[in-house]
Structures are given as structure tokens and as C-alpha cells.
Design a protein around this motif. Structure first.
Motif, PDB file in Angstrom:
ATOM      1  N   LEU A 122     -14.038 -17.424 -37.803  1.00 27.16           N
ATOM      2  CA  LEU A 122     -14.533 -16.772 -39.015  1.00 27.16           C
ATOM      3  C   LEU A 122     -14.235 -15.276 -39.034  1.00 27.16           C
ATOM      4  O   LEU A 122     -14.491 -14.602 -40.034  1.00 27.16           O
ATOM      5  CB  LEU A 122     -16.052 -16.995 -39.155  1.00 27.16           C
ATOM      6  CG  LEU A 122     -16.516 -18.443 -39.347  1.00 27.16           C
ATOM      7  CD1 LEU A 122     -18.040 -18.505 -39.477  1.00 27.16           C
ATOM      8  CD2 LEU A 122     -15.869 -19.075 -40.572  1.00 27.16           C
ATOM      9  N   LEU A 175     -14.476   1.987 -49.239  1.00 32.29           N
ATOM     10  CA  LEU A 175     -14.623   1.054 -48.127  1.00 32.29           C
ATOM     11  C   LEU A 175     -16.007   1.181 -47.504  1.00 32.29           C
ATOM     12  O   LEU A 175     -16.594   2.263 -47.507  1.00 32.29           O
ATOM     13  CB  LEU A 175     -13.563   1.356 -47.051  1.00 32.29           C
ATOM     14  CG  LEU A 175     -12.094   1.213 -47.475  1.00 32.29           C
ATOM     15  CD1 LEU A 175     -11.180   1.825 -46.416  1.00 32.29           C
ATOM     16  CD2 LEU A 175     -11.726  -0.244 -47.708  1.00 32.29           C
ATOM     17  N   ALA A 176     -16.501   0.077 -46.974  1.00 30.37           N
ATOM     18  CA  ALA A 176     -17.772   0.096 -46.235  1.00 30.37           C
ATOM     19  C   ALA A 176     -17.597  -0.765 -44.993  1.00 30.37           C
ATOM     20  O   ALA A 176     -16.952  -1.811 -45.039  1.00 30.37           O
ATOM     21  CB  ALA A 176     -18.896  -0.445 -47.102  1.00 30.37           C
ATOM     22  N   PRO A 177     -18.178  -0.336 -43.879  1.00 28.07           N
ATOM     23  CA  PRO A 177     -17.994  -1.078 -42.628  1.00 28.07           C
ATOM     24  C   PRO A 177     -18.931  -2.279 -42.520  1.00 28.07           C
ATOM     25  O   PRO A 177     -20.043  -2.259 -43.034  1.00 28.07           O
ATOM     26  CB  PRO A 177     -18.361  -0.053 -41.543  1.00 28.07           C
ATOM     27  CG  PRO A 177     -18.721   1.205 -42.243  1.00 28.07           C
ATOM     28  CD  PRO A 177     -18.954   0.886 -43.680  1.00 28.07           C
ATOM     29  N   THR A 178     -18.449  -3.295 -41.835  1.00 22.98           N
ATOM     30  CA  THR A 178     -19.263  -4.451 -41.459  1.00 22.98           C
ATOM     31  C   THR A 178     -19.120  -4.645 -39.958  1.00 22.98           C
ATOM     32  O   THR A 178     -18.008  -4.597 -39.440  1.00 22.98           O
ATOM     33  CB  THR A 178     -18.775  -5.730 -42.160  1.00 22.98           C
ATOM     34  OG1 THR A 178     -18.781  -5.515 -43.566  1.00 22.98           O
ATOM     35  CG2 THR A 178     -19.672  -6.923 -41.833  1.00 22.98           C
ATOM     36  N   LEU A 196     -15.589  -2.100 -51.066  1.00 19.48           N
ATOM     37  CA  LEU A 196     -16.933  -2.165 -51.641  1.00 19.48           C
ATOM     38  C   LEU A 196     -17.001  -3.416 -52.528  1.00 19.48           C
ATOM     39  O   LEU A 196     -16.045  -3.731 -53.228  1.00 19.48           O
ATOM     40  CB  LEU A 196     -17.214  -0.914 -52.490  1.00 19.48           C
ATOM     41  CG  LEU A 196     -17.326   0.416 -51.737  1.00 19.48           C
ATOM     42  CD1 LEU A 196     -17.523   1.560 -52.731  1.00 19.48           C
ATOM     43  CD2 LEU A 196     -18.475   0.381 -50.742  1.00 19.48           C
ATOM     44  N   PRO A 197     -18.144  -4.111 -52.517  1.00 19.82           N
ATOM     45  CA  PRO A 197     -18.217  -5.393 -53.221  1.00 19.82           C
ATOM     46  C   PRO A 197     -18.512  -5.236 -54.713  1.00 19.82           C
ATOM     47  O   PRO A 197     -19.600  -5.540 -55.163  1.00 19.82           O
ATOM     48  CB  PRO A 197     -19.365  -6.108 -52.497  1.00 19.82           C
ATOM     49  CG  PRO A 197     -20.249  -5.010 -52.020  1.00 19.82           C
ATOM     50  CD  PRO A 197     -19.369  -3.821 -51.757  1.00 19.82           C
ATOM     51  N   GLN A 230     -12.832 -10.629 -56.966  1.00 18.28           N
ATOM     52  CA  GLN A 230     -13.194 -11.615 -55.936  1.00 18.28           C
ATOM     53  C   GLN A 230     -11.961 -12.100 -55.180  1.00 18.28           C
ATOM     54  O   GLN A 230     -11.970 -12.230 -53.953  1.00 18.28           O
ATOM     55  CB  GLN A 230     -13.899 -12.829 -56.579  1.00 18.28           C
ATOM     56  CG  GLN A 230     -15.297 -12.533 -57.097  1.00 18.28           C
ATOM     57  CD  GLN A 230     -16.344 -12.534 -55.978  1.00 18.28           C
ATOM     58  OE1 GLN A 230     -16.018 -12.665 -54.811  1.00 18.28           O
ATOM     59  NE2 GLN A 230     -17.590 -12.327 -56.348  1.00 18.28           N
ATOM     60  N   ARG A 234     -10.123  -8.960 -53.277  1.00 18.20           N
ATOM     61  CA  ARG A 234     -10.859  -8.547 -52.087  1.00 18.20           C
ATOM     62  C   ARG A 234     -10.419  -9.333 -50.853  1.00 18.20           C
ATOM     63  O   ARG A 234     -10.392  -8.807 -49.745  1.00 18.20           O
ATOM     64  CB  ARG A 234     -12.334  -8.810 -52.377  1.00 18.20           C
ATOM     65  CG  ARG A 234     -13.305  -8.391 -51.357  1.00 18.20           C
ATOM     66  CD  ARG A 234     -14.719  -8.743 -51.844  1.00 18.20           C
ATOM     67  NE  ARG A 234     -15.642  -8.704 -50.743  1.00 18.20           N
ATOM     68  CZ  ARG A 234     -16.084  -7.591 -50.181  1.00 18.20           C
ATOM     69  NH1 ARG A 234     -15.698  -6.432 -50.645  1.00 18.20           N
ATOM     70  NH2 ARG A 234     -16.913  -7.627 -49.157  1.00 18.20           N
TER      71      ARG A 234
END
Lengths: 489, 489
Positions: A466, A454-457, A129-130, A37, A40
Motif C-alpha cells: 500500500l 503539498l502536505a506531508p503524510t 493538497l486534497p 481525484q 492526484r
């Protein structure tokens, strides 16, 4: 309990280590998830510093590490010192990747009210990745593809915590490396280690695990994929599995260089490389044949990494025994030692025996297939499974013809006048290939290996306050970005 | 035989179309694979011209196409004309992507003999996957996610031939679009079309198929994944499955804007969007409640795309009936028409009913969950499944607190003061999200959707004459590349 074994004697070495039970796996994964956490949201330049601290610590412990690993693998001082250096180098490369910043693939499309429909402001970048990355260590690289290997380095770089399932071939080395890495990280729990087969199963099924990396056999990879298929939430599986690494020798290739290069690449590290040249197509040529026999007879075997691996090699060699033996090297010394063996047959016979004959035999064994015309090769190459590499030897690029086009669809790395063993750790490396060489199109070596974790947002009309720094209008991190369609460096 | 149906009457419309049998699927896939050989080696700028020809042809046929699709979907002229324009626009965007050239991710590391070990020359770029892409059309976008949809456009752009399994909701529209696209391509067989459920099964199991794209339900996605698991050679599966798209309304958000925006987004296209806001968290606030009731009561339902989809909606609404009905819209007219319904409950009750209550109900239904304190939201949001989008409404970015961090791990697109329906087709779009929103980290909308159909190849010491133009030293195509670690534009 788990023991290391000395391949030279077959005797146990080092401490007896307990298998990690289900509760232990849960505790270790949960601790990694908690540490993750904070990791990240740690800025990329701070993650880079942490990776360099790991690299420094590994380098500082090289004297101790190579000896520990040699006891458990018999790979020898030179190779193991080199491997520690490569392992540290991998962490340093990912520190560069983080500072460069292109790995997040930042894209900004400003709002455009003139379009139909009007376009909002959309910005995109990749994040870790979470959750926790599970890594399954390889037998044949106690450092570079194990606890602190490329999977771990790239996942930590991405911002993911990692839990490694140690390979039973080097359990004590794994514990020592884990301790060194943990002590160098800002949050030690970012790296966890579990021991034992059941622990590996529990690990890949843990709900906090979001991806898995694996280097090993096709059978092992299929077993892990099956476990993943049984999960409630599926996760990506980045497996690097078997590979025969075909080599095509064109008539123009120099006989002597091919013979000695082949024998050296085949027997390096007792043939225990996933990039080992397990299949070579050569023109019918008595001089080349003689040179190959001489070169192979000049090689020596040695002890393999584990009894099971040795047994696998002996079984594979028996299977290849349906072909003619071309030459063999000197037997190696030691309890789990094996002898290099090269078999031969003609193209037609080889083609008849496909696909079984085209399967990997892990160790210093290969097949030399003779052909008459280059144009005969295409249809046979077309039937080969995917490989990590494909190699062409020749003095004349024009001579290659169709061969290059087919091989380009069969392998992740194409090599000219070289040998597949030895994988450069650099920006451009691709270490992967069509199934069964790898389970995805990603690479497990080189800078782009980070992309697996990795993953895109996309952020739509998101308030500047923000937005991540990577996507703020004034580009405070000075990273490469695509803005309104144009790449800006 | 397969028939289209008019959702307004439930009657069949258009021609009766034969299901494609096993031999037919094999013929169509084989023809696509053959055409793909030439397409794969067609230069990117020529592929761009072909994509633009497809876009022009679709635009030229818009009058005919919207009417045909309206008969089979009842989505209406404005929406369908807009969707044809978007579909053509997707082809044009990928033409830009091809001309830009960054999509191949060209990387060059020149040889460095000073390193230990010496580094060879290594160059890397992405190429089309070597085979046919299977695309499963969606029900709810007869153009933009169907025969000529984003999967097809991006796969053709990458250099792959495509075979589409038509959605039974619009079989005649699918045939017509396929004909238009085929006539515009240099090799018509680059696009194949199959009809019928068994044809879809045969398609995804065909050995020449190397990847599959899918837009549909979680159940449908799981069924296709199961077929893929049974293949001898596994293939990547890019599925975009269900999504509830949570919206968090902060206390500072303007009551009126939220209420009307929500009602509009929820009922657009009879709620038949994967980005439909199926769950909204709002502060306890009588004024907001009243505004929501009023806005929802002002909406109207309409006919859904298929009888099966209508039945699914009625079942979902029955399931949600365990909560309190907040408001409903006016019933729609037509045989398969449904009524918009919004349910409500308190945060605690909602949390008790997770995970079942958090599952998607496809259509114009949503749950409004009331909360007391923003800080109560975190633990509940943490338990939601992955979604395509997550939205926050508020006048003050600081007020969002933890909410933003959690939502960032739960969705592929974050929206501020907007609504999730309407997906901009641009460079920065991410249309995907954690399972079950999508099966991978890739996007199915926007420029980077092309990446799904590409795989990297590394060239080691490869002769200049045999290198692709993208990797030649003098950069004849003038594309962005990373050379010796530095990105050059």
C-alpha cells in the motif's frame, strides 16, 4: 458583462463576457475537484508529460496570444512574446521538478526495536493538497502570473486542480489561454476559469477549495484574507502583495551605471512590476544626482494596464509630491498614459515621514533619498516594511557593513550590482519576502513554488503493497531520499 | 497569583507565582530579541553544541523534574521520566539536523548567459525568522510540549529566540525547566517564560514576535488566531488543535489484539493525548464486541490534569450519552479522577449525527461504530474532520480498498496494525493533519519541525565574501546542496 479595454484608447476590445454566477462557480469548482481525484493519483512522470504538453501548446499559439494580450494590456510584442516563452518555461521547469522527485521530500526511518521506546517503521512524503487551488490572476503579467502562470503551473505539478479568477484587465486573453491549457490536459476540468469580482469571492469561500494563490495589492490581499477568515475551514493563503524594493547605492558604485540602470528598471513596462525599484538610497554626490536627472529625463511613460491602476498611480505621485521632484520622463502616449517621476529628499526628512512615505506607489515613480554616511542608513532601513527584493550597488563588498545584515531581514531576494526587475525562473529563486511583500515564507516563482500545494503524510508500519512508489524499499522511481538519517541521491 | 494544583487532591502545590504583566512581557520579549541577534548569526555547529548542553542539563535533572511535574500533573514516575528523556532526545535530534545541514535547503544556480534572458547567479538558503517565536505550552506534556518542548527545541535550532507562555497546569515545573534551559544556553535570554492568560495575549501581539506555536484545543487555537488577525503585521500560527484519530478495524483483524490494544491506547495517561483513538469503526461481530467490553472493563481511570479538563471530559461524555454505553472502566482515584467510557452505535446512526458527534472528547472516551460492509465506510469517512492520525487494523492489505485513499486525505499519519498514541521523534515523523488537527501543513514533531521557523533568501550575483558559508562555491560546511539542478550529497 465584462469587457477588455485597450489602454491606448480606453475603448472596449474583444467579446463581452458574462460574469460567472454562484451556480457557475460551484459547477466549475466541482468539476475541477472531480478531475482532481484522478490527477492526484496520476504518477509524477505522467504529470510531467502533461505539463510539457501545456508548454508546447502555449508556445505554438504565441503569435495569436501576444496580439490578443497586447490589445488588452498595451505591453507590446517583444515583452509579450517573451512572457509567453517564460510561461511555457515555467511548465517545463515543473516537469523537471517532478522527474527529479526531491519535491516529495521522501524520508524513511526503518523500525528500531533497540530504542526506548522501540521505534516503528516511519516513512514520510508530500502529496497534493486534497482539493482545488484557487488562483487570483495579476494585472501586470497576462501570462506568467495569470491563467497559466506560476501558481497554476506549480499547483498542477503538485497534483492539484486549479480554478483561476481572471483579472479584469485581460479577460479575453484569459479565456483564450484557459482554452489552450484545458485542451492540452488529460482532464480538461483540471483548469477552470471564472470571471467577475463576486465570482472571486464565491471561489475562495467554496468548501472544495483548499488553498489560494494571489498576486496583487496589499488591499486586495487583505480583502481575500478576510474572506478566508470567515470560512468554516481555514485555508492557506499564498499572497504576493506590495513591495518597494529598496536599493542602496554605496559611495564606491559607478555613477553612470547606477543612473542608467535605475532609470531603465524603474520605467520598464511602465513601471508595472512588483519588483520595481521604488526607493533608492544614494550618497550625497552632485555627479550622481546629475546623471540620475539625465537618465530619468531620457525615459518615456506609456499607458498603464487599467484606468483604476492609472488613477492609483496619479494618487501615489500626488502623495510623493510632498517631496522635491528630482526629474521626470517624457509623457507617454495613449488614453491611460502616465509620466515617470522621481522624487528626492534627505535621509532625515525621509525618516520623519515613515512609515507612510515607505508605501508602494505602483508604476514608474521612485524616491531617491540622499545620505551622508553609510552608518546613518541602518536605523532607517530597519524601519522599512518587508520587500520582495533589496539591492546593493558598490565596487567594494566590505563597504556594505551593517547594510547587508539589515536588508537580509527585510527582503526575500538580495541583489548585488543589478536591478530587481526580471525574476529568473530557476531552482534557487525566492520571490517573496516579509509582510507585506508576501503572506507566507514561500516563493511564487521558481522550482520550490510547488511546495505551497503539498502536505506531508507519515506512514507507520504501513504494508509495502500500500506504500506509494516513492517510499517503497527498493526505490523504484530512483528519487533522492533520506534513509535512516542519511540523504541518498 | 498563579498556583500549581495536585490533581489527586485538588490542593495547591508549590510556590505562588506572579502573573507576568504587560511591562514584564515586553521586557522578556525584548531581551529575547536582543539575544536572538547574536544567536541568529551563530554557526549551526555551535548552535548544535548548545542544544546538546540543554539536553544534558535536562537529563541531569530528571530526578528533580519528574517529582515536581508529578505533583502538578499526577502523570506518575515512569511516564514523566520517559518524557524528560524524550524531551532531551528532541534537542539531540535537532543538533543532528543542524550538523547535517540539509535543513537550509541550499540551492545554487550559476549564471547562464546563454539563456534568453541571460540568467544571473542565484543562490538560495533558509535562515531563521527575524524575531522572537512565541510558544504556548500544552497541558498534557509538561516537558515534551512545554517550556523545553519540540516547539522550543526546533525554534532554538533554527536560530530563533523563544518566549514560552507557561500552561497553568504546571507553572512550577515550567519555571524550573526554564531555569535549567537558560543556564545551559550561551545567551540565557534566548529563552523567556511568561505566566498568566493576559501575558499570553500580550505575547502574541508583541511586535517583535514573528511566529507562534501552540498545542491545545480548537477553541484555544481559534482564540489565538483571532489575536493574530488583529495584529498590524500578521504572523504564521502553527497550531496543533483537536483530533479524533479514527481507527478502522477490517474483518480480517485479530479480535483479541484489537480489543486490548484499543483499551490500552484509549486509557494511557488517562486518555490525555491528542492522538487518543476517539473513534473506531468495527465490523458487526459479537466476538469482537465481547472482547472490547472485557478489555475496557479491565481499564482504570485516574485524575485528569486540571479541574477544567475534567469538567470538559464530563461534558463530552454527557454529549456522547445519546449513544449506547458499550463498556466502562474502573473509576480512578483522586479529586479530579474520571472513568473511561466507550459508547457504541451503528454506522447509519453515527452518520446522521455528524458532524457534532465527530468532535473530539478529550480524555478516555471513545465511540465504537459498527459497520456491515467495508464499502459502506467510504461516504462516512469522507465526512470526518481532519485528524492527526488514522489507523487501519487488518491481516490483508487488499481488504482495505477505498478506506486507505480516504483516510490519506483525512490525517497526517497513517498507521497499520498499531495504535496512534506514542509519536516517534525521528526524521520521518509527521505530527499534523488537515484542519482542525493542525493550522498548517507543517509538523510539530520530528526533524522537519524546524522548517516552521525558517524563511528562504535568494542571493543574486552576491559577492562571495558576503555569501553565507552554506552557499560558498567550495561548500566549506560540506552540506547537501542542489547545484545547477543536481542534488549533491
Amino acid at each position: 458583462m465584462i469587457y477588455g479595454h485597450d489602454p491606448r484608447t480606453g475603448e472596449t476590445v474583444g467579446a463581452a463576457l458574462p460574469e460567472t454566477d454562484n451556480a457557475g462557480v460551484d459547477m466549475i469548482v466541482s468539476a475541477a475537484a472531480a478531475a482532481g481525484q484522478a490527477w492526484r493519483s496520476t504518477p509524477a512522470d505522467e504529470r510531467a508529460l502533461a505539463l510539457e504538453a501545456v508548454a508546447d501548446a502555449l508556445s505554438a499559439h504565441v503569435d495569436e496570444l501576444w496580439q490578443l494580450a497586447d490589445e488588452e494590456t498595451a505591453l507590446g510584442e517583444a515583452r509579450l512574446r517573451g512572457e509567453v516563452a517564460r510561461t511555457a518555461g515555467q511548465f517545463r521547469l515543473f516537469a523537471q521538478v517532478l522527474r527529479d522527485g526531491a519535491y516529495v521530500e521522501a524520508i524513511i526511518d526503518h523500525a528500531d526495536p533497540s530504542l526506548t521506546p522501540p521505534r516503528p517503521d516511519v516513512r514520510r512524503m508530500k502529496h497534493a493538497l486534497p482539493g482545488v487551488v484557487a488562483v487570483f490572476s495579476a494585472s501586470n503579467f497576462p501570462f506568467a502570473f495569470s491563467v497559466a502562470g506560476g501558481d497554476t503551473a506549480s499547483a498542477l505539478a503538485a497534483g492539484c486542480p486549479v480554478v483561476v479568477k481572471a483579472h479584469p484587465g485581460h479577460p479575453n486573453t484569459s479565456e483564450r489561454v484557459a482554452k489552450i491549457v484545458r485542451n492540452s490536459l488529460p482532464y480538461p476540468d483540471l483548469l477552470g476559469l471564472v470571471q467577475g469580482m463576486q465570482a472571486g469571492i464565491d471561489l475562495v469561500k467554496h468548501p472544495s477549495v483548499v488553498a489560494a494563490g494571489f498576486t496583487g495589492s496589499v488591499a486586495g490581499g487583505k480583502a481575500i484574507q478576510k474572506l478566508i477568515d470567515e470560512r468554516e475551514v481555514p485555508i492557506p493563503f499564498f499572497g504576493e502583495l506590495g513591495s518597494v524594493n529598496p536599493v542602496v547605492v554605496l559611495p564606491s558604485a559607478p555613477v553612470e551605471g547606477v543612473a542608467t540602470g535605475f532609470a531603465g528598471s524603474l520605467t520598464l513596462g511602465v513601471g508595472q512590476f512588483c519588483t520595481n525599484p521604488g526607493l533608492m538610497f544614494v550618497p550625497e554626490n552632485d555627479e550622481l544626482r546629475k546623471a540620475l536627472v539625465e537618465a530619468v529625463e531620457g525615459t518615456s511613460g506609456g499607458p498603464m494596464l487599467a484606468e483604476r491602476i492609472r488613477d492609483g498611480y496619479l494618487g501615489g505621485v500626488e502623495r510623493l509630491g510632498e517631496l522635491r521632484l528630482l526629474a521626470e520622463g517624457k509623457p507617454g502616449a495613449g488614453s491611460w498614459a502616465v509620466t515617470p517621476k522621481v522624487f528626492t529628499t534627505e535621509l532625515d526628512t525621509f525618516a520623519e515621514k515613515l512609515p507612510e512615505i515607505g508605501e508602494e506607489c505602483f508604476g514608474p515613480a521612485s524616491i531617491v533619498v540622499t545620505y551622508r554616511e553609510i552608518s546613518d542608513l541602518r536605523s532607517v532601513l530597519e524601519r522599512l516594511d518587508g520587500s520582495l527584493t533589496a539591492t546593493v550597488h558598490g565596487a567594494d563588498a566590505d563597504e556594505a557593513g551593517d547594510v547587508v545584515e539589515v536588508l537580509g531581514r527585510k527582503a526575500g531576494r538580495l541583489i548585488w550590482n543589478g536591478w530587481p526587475t526580471g525574476v529568473a525562473v530557476c531552482w534557487a529563486m525566492q520571490h517573496g519576502g516579509p509582510w507585506p511583500a508576501a503572506t507566507t515564507t514561500h516563493t511564487s516563482v521558481g522550482a520550490t513554488a510547488i511546495d505551497r500545494w503539498l502536505a506531508p503524510t507519515a506512514y507507520q508500519d504501513w504494508p509495502e503493497a500500500l506504500l506509494p512508489d516513492e517510499l517503497k524499499d527498493d526505490n523504484p522511481l530512483s528519487i533522492p531520499r533520506r534513509v535512516d538519517g542519511r540523504l541518498e541521491v
